[in-house]
Design a protein around this motif. Structure first.
Motif, PDB file in Angstrom:
ATOM      1  N   VAL A  44       1.515   1.779  -0.026  1.00  0.00           N
ATOM      2  CA  VAL A  44       1.218   0.406  -0.438  1.00  0.00           C
ATOM      3  C   VAL A  44      -0.273   0.108  -0.274  1.00  0.00           C
ATOM      4  CG1 VAL A  44       1.606  -2.035   0.080  1.00  0.00           C
ATOM      5  CG2 VAL A  44       3.548  -0.445   0.044  1.00  0.00           C
ATOM      6  N   VAL A  61      -2.313   1.904  -2.916  1.00  0.00           N
ATOM      7  CA  VAL A  61      -2.154   1.221  -4.205  1.00  0.00           C
ATOM      8  C   VAL A  61      -2.994  -0.052  -4.224  1.00  0.00           C
ATOM      9  CG1 VAL A  61      -0.535  -0.077  -5.646  1.00  0.00           C
ATOM     10  CG2 VAL A  61       0.108   2.170  -4.767  1.00  0.00           C
ATOM     11  N   VAL A  94       0.107   4.759 -11.994  1.00  0.00           N
ATOM     12  CA  VAL A  94       1.479   5.141 -11.644  1.00  0.00           C
ATOM     13  C   VAL A  94       1.518   5.587 -10.194  1.00  0.00           C
ATOM     14  CG1 VAL A  94       3.409   6.708 -12.152  1.00  0.00           C
ATOM     15  CG2 VAL A  94       1.926   5.911 -14.014  1.00  0.00           C
ATOM     16  N   VAL A  95       2.575   5.221  -9.472  1.00  0.00           N
ATOM     17  CA  VAL A  95       2.803   5.762  -8.133  1.00  0.00           C
ATOM     18  C   VAL A  95       4.187   6.399  -8.110  1.00  0.00           C
ATOM     19  CG1 VAL A  95       3.588   3.514  -7.270  1.00  0.00           C
ATOM     20  CG2 VAL A  95       2.917   5.282  -5.651  1.00  0.00           C
ATOM     21  N   LEU A 132       7.126   7.616  -5.784  1.00  0.00           N
ATOM     22  CA  LEU A 132       7.588   7.303  -4.431  1.00  0.00           C
ATOM     23  C   LEU A 132       8.878   8.042  -4.100  1.00  0.00           C
ATOM     24  CD1 LEU A 132       7.229   3.399  -4.255  1.00  0.00           C
ATOM     25  CD2 LEU A 132       5.824   5.057  -3.038  1.00  0.00           C
ATOM     26  N   GLY A 155      10.702   4.191   0.503  1.00  0.00           N
ATOM     27  CA  GLY A 155      10.198   4.064  -0.853  1.00  0.00           C
ATOM     28  C   GLY A 155      10.710   2.853  -1.604  1.00  0.00           C
ATOM     29  N   ALA A 196       8.322   0.040  -3.034  1.00  0.00           N
ATOM     30  CA  ALA A 196       8.316  -0.321  -4.453  1.00  0.00           C
ATOM     31  C   ALA A 196       8.301  -1.832  -4.636  1.00  0.00           C
ATOM     32  CB  ALA A 196       9.536   0.283  -5.156  1.00  0.00           C
ATOM     33  N   ILE A 228       4.805  -3.098  -3.771  1.00  0.00           N
ATOM     34  CA  ILE A 228       3.833  -2.718  -4.800  1.00  0.00           C
ATOM     35  C   ILE A 228       3.972  -3.621  -6.015  1.00  0.00           C
ATOM     36  CG2 ILE A 228       3.238  -0.891  -6.450  1.00  0.00           C
ATOM     37  CD1 ILE A 228       3.883   1.113  -4.148  1.00  0.00           C
ATOM     38  N   THR A 269       0.649  -1.593 -11.565  1.00  0.00           N
ATOM     39  CA  THR A 269       0.983  -0.208 -11.210  1.00  0.00           C
ATOM     40  C   THR A 269       2.465   0.033 -11.440  1.00  0.00           C
ATOM     41  OG1 THR A 269      -0.782  -0.018  -9.549  1.00  0.00           O
ATOM     42  CG2 THR A 269       1.082   1.483  -9.346  1.00  0.00           C
ATOM     43  N   VAL A 301       5.895   1.979 -10.938  1.00  0.00           N
ATOM     44  CA  VAL A 301       6.518   2.749  -9.862  1.00  0.00           C
ATOM     45  C   VAL A 301       7.606   3.656 -10.424  1.00  0.00           C
ATOM     46  CG1 VAL A 301       7.934   2.632  -7.780  1.00  0.00           C
ATOM     47  CG2 VAL A 301       6.049   1.016  -8.103  1.00  0.00           C
ATOM     48  N   ILE A 357      10.473   6.230  -8.870  1.00  0.00           N
ATOM     49  CA  ILE A 357      11.137   6.792  -7.706  1.00  0.00           C
ATOM     50  C   ILE A 357      11.425   8.266  -7.992  1.00  0.00           C
ATOM     51  CG2 ILE A 357      13.195   6.725  -6.236  1.00  0.00           C
ATOM     52  CD1 ILE A 357      11.335   4.349  -5.836  1.00  0.00           C
ATOM     53  N   ALA A 372      11.225  -0.926  -9.985  1.00  0.00           N
ATOM     54  CA  ALA A 372      10.799   0.419 -10.375  1.00  0.00           C
ATOM     55  C   ALA A 372      10.908   0.572 -11.887  1.00  0.00           C
ATOM     56  CB  ALA A 372      11.653   1.472  -9.675  1.00  0.00           C
TER      57      ALA A 372
END
Length: 215
Positions: free
Chosen positions: A40, A43, A50-51, A53, A62, A66, A69, A76, A78, A80, A98
């Protein structure tokens, strides 16, 4: 260039994901985190596109990461990336904002495809996850279908066309080309669709599209 952050508590997994992403010249890994809280904060500081997690990480998991975030960096996307594709985790991930859900056992090409899809504004569900979601419906699915059809009744014909393409995983640019619309008009339609469906994001709208039989 798509800027990606990887968050997983296993160094070997992070290295493997980094190696897969490095095979695509359009993706740059800008950092790694070993727990949700660090993810977090990274970010917040670097605003990646893109992240990725993992779910089970020390401290902040995660799914909760999410949700945070989505608040601190709504731009951004997310995804998973996890071993645990059970119904509860899938539901929590999608409800938490997500944009994608991918299993670690997936083909590496799916990972690259997921990054490009969510960076372009689309949603991405691993085929195995999509199948699980569909198979899990039964009686609840029929009720959900009825509710979804009632929800889309309030959309215009053009909005239903946009929603159908959104539900199929297309980005705004792709929707515009398919319907001969400029991207700004597509964005306006998507915003209107989210408001009318009371959907938090494109993933939730895509679920409604599937439930209503538009896809």
């Amino acid at each position: 260039m798509i800027r990606v952050l990887i968050a997983d508590d296993e160094a070997m997994i992070r290295a493997g994901v980094r190696a897969i992403l490095a095979s695509d010249d359009g993706i740059e890994v800008i950092g790694e985190a070993a727990d949700g809280r660090a993810a977090v904060e990274l970010v917040r500081a670097h605003r990646p596109d893109v992240v990725l997690l993992d779910i089970r990480m020390p401290g902040l998991d995660g799914l909760r990461a999410a949700e945070e975030i989505a608040t601190v960096a709504p731009g951004t996307a997310v995804v998973i990336l996890t071993t645990f594709g059970d119904d509860e985790n899938i539901g929590r991930a999608l409800a938490g904002g997500a944009a994608g859900f991918l299993l670690k056992a997936s083909d590496p090409r799916e990972l690259i495809g997921a990054v490009h899809a969510v960076a372009g504004g689309a949603a991405f569900l691993s085929p195995m996850i999509a199948r699980r979601v569909i198979d899990g419906y039964s009686d609840a699915a029929r009720a959900a279908t009825a509710r979804a059809r009632r929800r889309v009744e309030g959309l215009t014909d053009r909005e239903r066309e946009v929603l159908a393409l959104l539900g199929a995983g297309h980005s705004n640019g792709e929707i515009g080309k398919a319907l001969h619309l400029v991207e700004g008009t597509v964005k306006a339609h998507v915003s209107s669709i989210l408001i009318k469906l009371d959907a938090r994001n494109r993933v939730q709208a895509a679920v409604v599209a599937h439930e209503a039989g538009l896809v």
